[in-house]
Scaffold this active site. Structure first.
Site, PDB file in Angstrom:
ATOM      1  N   ARG A  31       0.807  -1.198   0.070  1.00  0.00           N
ATOM      2  CA  ARG A  31      -0.029   0.012  -0.051  1.00  0.00           C
ATOM      3  C   ARG A  31       0.587   1.291   0.107  1.00  0.00           C
ATOM      4  O   ARG A  31       0.539   2.178   0.655  1.00  0.00           O
ATOM      5  CB  ARG A  31      -1.097  -0.108   1.217  1.00  0.00           C
ATOM      6  CG  ARG A  31      -1.859  -1.042   1.261  1.00  0.00           C
ATOM      7  CD  ARG A  31      -3.336  -0.421   0.420  1.00  0.00           C
ATOM      8  NE  ARG A  31      -4.059  -1.592   0.397  1.00  0.00           N
ATOM      9  CZ  ARG A  31      -5.063  -1.810   0.937  1.00  0.00           C
ATOM     10  NH1 ARG A  31      -5.718  -0.879   1.748  1.00  0.00           N
ATOM     11  NH2 ARG A  31      -5.931  -2.866   0.589  1.00  0.00           N
ATOM     12  N   ARG A  35      -3.824   6.376   0.941  1.00  0.00           N
ATOM     13  CA  ARG A  35      -4.543   7.712   1.261  1.00  0.00           C
ATOM     14  C   ARG A  35      -3.576   8.546   2.327  1.00  0.00           C
ATOM     15  O   ARG A  35      -3.807   9.839   2.818  1.00  0.00           O
ATOM     16  CB  ARG A  35      -5.737   7.490   2.386  1.00  0.00           C
ATOM     17  CG  ARG A  35      -7.086   7.350   1.358  1.00  0.00           C
ATOM     18  CD  ARG A  35      -7.935   7.065   2.307  1.00  0.00           C
ATOM     19  NE  ARG A  35      -7.912   5.549   2.848  1.00  0.00           N
ATOM     20  CZ  ARG A  35      -8.875   4.982   3.544  1.00  0.00           C
ATOM     21  NH1 ARG A  35      -9.763   5.690   3.889  1.00  0.00           N
ATOM     22  NH2 ARG A  35      -8.791   3.590   3.853  1.00  0.00           N
ATOM     23  N   ARG A  44      -7.282  10.733  -6.180  1.00  0.00           N
ATOM     24  CA  ARG A  44      -8.560   9.899  -5.647  1.00  0.00           C
ATOM     25  C   ARG A  44      -9.981  10.656  -5.877  1.00  0.00           C
ATOM     26  O   ARG A  44     -11.012  10.365  -6.350  1.00  0.00           O
ATOM     27  CB  ARG A  44      -8.427   9.275  -4.382  1.00  0.00           C
ATOM     28  CG  ARG A  44      -9.562   8.598  -3.632  1.00  0.00           C
ATOM     29  CD  ARG A  44      -9.554   7.281  -4.142  1.00  0.00           C
ATOM     30  NE  ARG A  44     -10.580   6.579  -3.229  1.00  0.00           N
ATOM     31  CZ  ARG A  44     -11.902   6.585  -3.421  1.00  0.00           C
ATOM     32  NH1 ARG A  44     -12.559   7.401  -4.166  1.00  0.00           N
ATOM     33  NH2 ARG A  44     -12.663   5.835  -2.422  1.00  0.00           N
ATOM     34  N   ASP A  81      -6.826  -3.399  -7.151  1.00  0.00           N
ATOM     35  CA  ASP A  81      -7.277  -4.085  -5.963  1.00  0.00           C
ATOM     36  C   ASP A  81      -7.794  -5.460  -6.275  1.00  0.00           C
ATOM     37  O   ASP A  81      -8.116  -5.980  -7.419  1.00  0.00           O
ATOM     38  CB  ASP A  81      -8.479  -3.410  -5.576  1.00  0.00           C
ATOM     39  CG  ASP A  81      -8.807  -3.631  -3.935  1.00  0.00           C
ATOM     40  OD1 ASP A  81      -8.356  -3.080  -3.364  1.00  0.00           O
ATOM     41  OD2 ASP A  81      -9.599  -4.461  -3.912  1.00  0.00           O
ATOM     42  N   TYR A 157     -14.496 -12.528   0.134  1.00  0.00           N
ATOM     43  CA  TYR A 157     -15.289 -11.206  -0.006  1.00  0.00           C
ATOM     44  C   TYR A 157     -16.300 -11.625  -0.795  1.00  0.00           C
ATOM     45  O   TYR A 157     -17.622 -11.132  -0.676  1.00  0.00           O
ATOM     46  CB  TYR A 157     -14.413 -10.460  -0.800  1.00  0.00           C
ATOM     47  CG  TYR A 157     -13.527  -9.577   0.188  1.00  0.00           C
ATOM     48  CD1 TYR A 157     -13.628  -8.558   0.976  1.00  0.00           C
ATOM     49  CD2 TYR A 157     -11.963 -10.207   0.178  1.00  0.00           C
ATOM     50  CE1 TYR A 157     -12.567  -7.998   1.887  1.00  0.00           C
ATOM     51  CE2 TYR A 157     -10.954  -9.580   0.979  1.00  0.00           C
ATOM     52  CZ  TYR A 157     -11.361  -8.650   1.902  1.00  0.00           C
ATOM     53  OH  TYR A 157     -10.406  -8.209   2.663  1.00  0.00           O
TER      54      TYR A 157
HETATM   55  O1  1CP Z   1       0.003   0.365  -3.085  1.00  0.00           O
HETATM   56  C1  1CP Z   1      -0.304  -0.910  -3.308  1.00  0.00           C
HETATM   57  O2  1CP Z   1       0.020  -1.642  -2.569  1.00  0.00           O
HETATM   58  C2  1CP Z   1      -1.188  -1.343  -4.423  1.00  0.00           C
HETATM   59  C3  1CP Z   1      -2.367  -1.278  -4.635  1.00  0.00           C
HETATM   60  C4  1CP Z   1      -3.382  -2.155  -3.610  1.00  0.00           C
HETATM   61  C5  1CP Z   1      -3.322  -3.322  -3.284  1.00  0.00           C
HETATM   62  C6  1CP Z   1      -1.990  -4.379  -3.681  1.00  0.00           C
HETATM   63  C7  1CP Z   1      -4.656  -1.749  -3.326  1.00  0.00           C
HETATM   64  C8  1CP Z   1      -5.194  -0.256  -3.281  1.00  0.00           C
HETATM   65  N1  1CP Z   1      -5.376  -2.890  -2.633  1.00  0.00           N
HETATM   66  C9  1CP Z   1      -4.471  -3.961  -2.679  1.00  0.00           C
HETATM   67  C10 1CP Z   1      -4.782  -5.376  -2.475  1.00  0.00           C
HETATM   68  C11 1CP Z   1      -5.897  -5.693  -1.233  1.00  0.00           C
HETATM   69  N2  1CP Z   1      -7.130  -5.080  -1.473  1.00  0.00           N
HETATM   70  C12 1CP Z   1      -5.795  -6.774  -0.383  1.00  0.00           C
HETATM   71  C13 1CP Z   1      -4.874  -7.473   0.031  1.00  0.00           C
HETATM   72  C14 1CP Z   1      -3.657  -6.720   0.824  1.00  0.00           C
HETATM   73  C15 1CP Z   1      -4.241  -6.498   2.265  1.00  0.00           C
HETATM   74  O3  1CP Z   1      -4.554  -7.418   3.101  1.00  0.00           O
HETATM   75  O4  1CP Z   1      -4.210  -5.191   2.392  1.00  0.00           O
HETATM   76  C16 1CP Z   1      -7.237  -6.642   0.306  1.00  0.00           C
HETATM   77  C17 1CP Z   1      -7.505  -7.601   1.355  1.00  0.00           C
HETATM   78  C18 1CP Z   1      -7.862  -5.588  -0.460  1.00  0.00           C
HETATM   79  C19 1CP Z   1      -9.526  -5.472  -0.420  1.00  0.00           C
HETATM   80  C20 1CP Z   1      -9.541  -4.117   0.068  1.00  0.00           C
HETATM   81  N3  1CP Z   1      -9.536  -2.973  -0.796  1.00  0.00           N
HETATM   82  C21 1CP Z   1      -9.737  -3.373   1.363  1.00  0.00           C
HETATM   83  C22 1CP Z   1      -9.966  -4.095   2.575  1.00  0.00           C
HETATM   84  C23 1CP Z   1     -11.374  -4.518   3.146  1.00  0.00           C
HETATM   85  C24 1CP Z   1     -11.618  -5.237   4.290  1.00  0.00           C
HETATM   86  O5  1CP Z   1     -11.927  -4.687   5.297  1.00  0.00           O
HETATM   87  O6  1CP Z   1     -11.305  -6.394   4.428  1.00  0.00           O
HETATM   88  C25 1CP Z   1      -9.849  -1.794   1.374  1.00  0.00           C
HETATM   89  C26 1CP Z   1     -10.418  -1.123   2.363  1.00  0.00           C
HETATM   90  C27 1CP Z   1      -9.792  -1.754  -0.148  1.00  0.00           C
HETATM   91  C28 1CP Z   1      -9.598  -0.568  -0.880  1.00  0.00           C
HETATM   92  C29 1CP Z   1      -8.518   0.038  -1.176  1.00  0.00           C
HETATM   93  N4  1CP Z   1      -7.351  -0.726  -2.005  1.00  0.00           N
HETATM   94  C30 1CP Z   1      -6.276  -0.080  -2.297  1.00  0.00           C
HETATM   95  C31 1CP Z   1      -6.399   1.314  -1.786  1.00  0.00           C
HETATM   96  C32 1CP Z   1      -5.327   2.195  -1.695  1.00  0.00           C
HETATM   97  C33 1CP Z   1      -7.603   1.082  -1.010  1.00  0.00           C
HETATM   98  C34 1CP Z   1      -8.410   2.283  -0.116  1.00  0.00           C
HETATM   99  C35 1CP Z   1      -9.590   2.899  -0.710  1.00  0.00           C
HETATM  100  C36 1CP Z   1      -9.119   4.663  -0.955  1.00  0.00           C
HETATM  101  O7  1CP Z   1      -8.355   5.033  -1.615  1.00  0.00           O
HETATM  102  O8  1CP Z   1     -10.360   5.015  -0.568  1.00  0.00           O
END
Ligand code: 1CP
Length: 351
Positions: A31, A35, A44, A81, A157
């Site tokens: 990540r 944010r 964003r 994602d 999910y």
């Molecule tokens: O910078 C990076 O790492 C690349 C982008 C990336 C990656 C590799 C994002 C952007 N998401 C992911 C993988 C991802 N997404 C995972 C695996 C890694 C981990 O465990 O964090 C998972 C479980 C998700 C699912 C997801 N997407 C969640 C979690 C939900 C939950 O409560 O279980 C969330 C909140 C997201 C949204 C998301 N994805 C990425 C970002 C920056 C965000 C935040 C959204 C925003 O900007 O508002």
């Protein structure tokens, strides 16, 4: 993955995957785009929804590059994602503001008729256009990592319809109707192979398989829903692209890490924060690359606590095939200056 092509030799990030120790260790952070960065929040806000950002090659490439410009990380990770895969298959995904992902849950095998690999073409193509743009615009020393969610984690999910603390919907489905759940895992395995191959063909130089909820399974279930599909993905990717390192991240499953590595044959593993440094050393001594495992909350705390643990991790992994990373993703509260402090510390000369 042991032989590197000449143009890959200059990329520090790739060397641990050819069993080489690099000093100071290469660094990137899960990540790293997100944010905590004001420039991310700006793009964003312009993009509209989170998925619009993922599917806009120009904007997704821009946010991927932001942390590379600021910190000069050794690798960039494609901005996308893991939930792009269910969305592209036909189970539409929404990101409610401040609430995380929402999907119409799949309840049983009958609901699988909503999914089709033939639906994925346009959405996968948009993500690959981002990869293509990045491979043309990254600095030549920066490697590009593509990724997908592991079938098990993505299925949690799809079954729950949102994030959950116990993955109960998927675990229950897998016990109640293993054949039906297996059909879902098969669809995701096939989609993941197609998705990762397309990313590699567009320019990704390594791939990471995120299994964020691997730690919630009993060992027999772990063998069936984590190891078996991941092994299939690794085998299929290696058949097509033998020179591309595959990194697994079975979060929360330190006790089964060796079984995971032996069973999947990944080239490297990402270790979460709870994984002992001795376990990371033992894996790296077998020649597999290891990434990890700084607590993301130390990056919020900063100061001497951050420096001390950073030094301890680097010292423990000296001389081994190691990539510095966090144990999980950067959290939004992280002060950007602490990330700069960490990078400087990891790259400081050591005696
Ligand atoms: O910078 C990076 O790492 C690349 C982008 C990336 C990656 C590799 C994002 C952007 N998401 C992911 C993988 C991802 N997404 C995972 C695996 C890694 C981990 O465990 O964090 C998972 C479980 C998700 C699912 C997801 N997407 C969640 C979690 C939900 C939950 O409560 O279980 C969330 C909140 C997201 C949204 C998301 N994805 C990425 C970002 C920056 C965000 C935040 C959204 C925003 O900007 O508002």
């Amino acid at each position: 993955m042991q032989d590197l092509k000449t143009d890959q030799l200059t990329k520090r990030f790739l060397q641990p995957f050819a069993r080489k120790a690099v000093s100071p260790p290469p660094i990137w952070l899960m990540r790293q785009a997100g944010r905590y960065l004001p420039e991310y929040r700006k793009v964003r806000a312009e993009a509209g929804s989170f998925l619009d950002l993922c599917y806009s090659p120009k904007l997704a490439a821009e946010v991927t590059l932001q942390p590379i410009r600021r910190y000069g990380f050794d690798a960039a990770i494609l901005f996308s994602d893991i939930l792009v895969v269910p969305d592209a298959l036909g189970q539409s995904v929404r990101f409610a503001e401040g609430e995380g992902p929402r999907l119409d849950p799949l309840k049983s095998v009958a609901d699988l008729s909503r999914l089709a690999l033939s639906n994925t073409h346009d959405k996968f193509a948009r993500v690959c256009e981002t990869v293509d743009r990045l491979s043309k615009s990254l600095p030549r020393e920066t490697a590009l990592i593509g990724f997908c969610g592991a079938p098990w984690t993505v299925a949690t999910y799809m079954a729950e319809g949102k994030g959950s603390s116990d993955q109960a919907a998927a675990r229950s489905w897998a016990y109640r109707d293993p054949a039906g759940f297996s059909a879902l895992i098969d669809i995701l395995t096939e989609a993941s192979v197609a998705y990762l191959s397309a990313q590699i063909e567009a320019g990704a130089e390594a791939i990471q398989i995120f299994d964020s909820w691997a730690g919630s399974l009993a060992d027999d279930q772990f063998a069936r829903w984590v190891i078996a599909p991941t092994a299939r993905i690794v085998k299929e990717i290696r058949k097509r692209h033998a020179d591309i390192p595959v990194i697994g991240f079975p979060r929360g499953a330190s006790a089964l890490l060796k079984t995971y590595i032996d069973g999947t044959d990944v080239d490297g593993v990402s270790c979460d924060t709870s994984c002992p440094l001795q376990v990371m050393q033992a894996i790296a001594r077998t020649g597999k690359a290891v990434q990890g495992n700084l607590d993301p909350l130390l990056l919020v705390a900063g100061g001497e606590a951050l420096d001390k643990r950073t030094d301890a991790i680097c010292a423990a992994m000296t001389g081994l095939p190691f990539v510095f990373n966090l144990g999980h993703g950067i959290v939004p509260e992280t002060p950007p200056e602490n990330v700069a402090r960490l990078v400087t510390r990891v790259r400081a000369p050591r005696s």
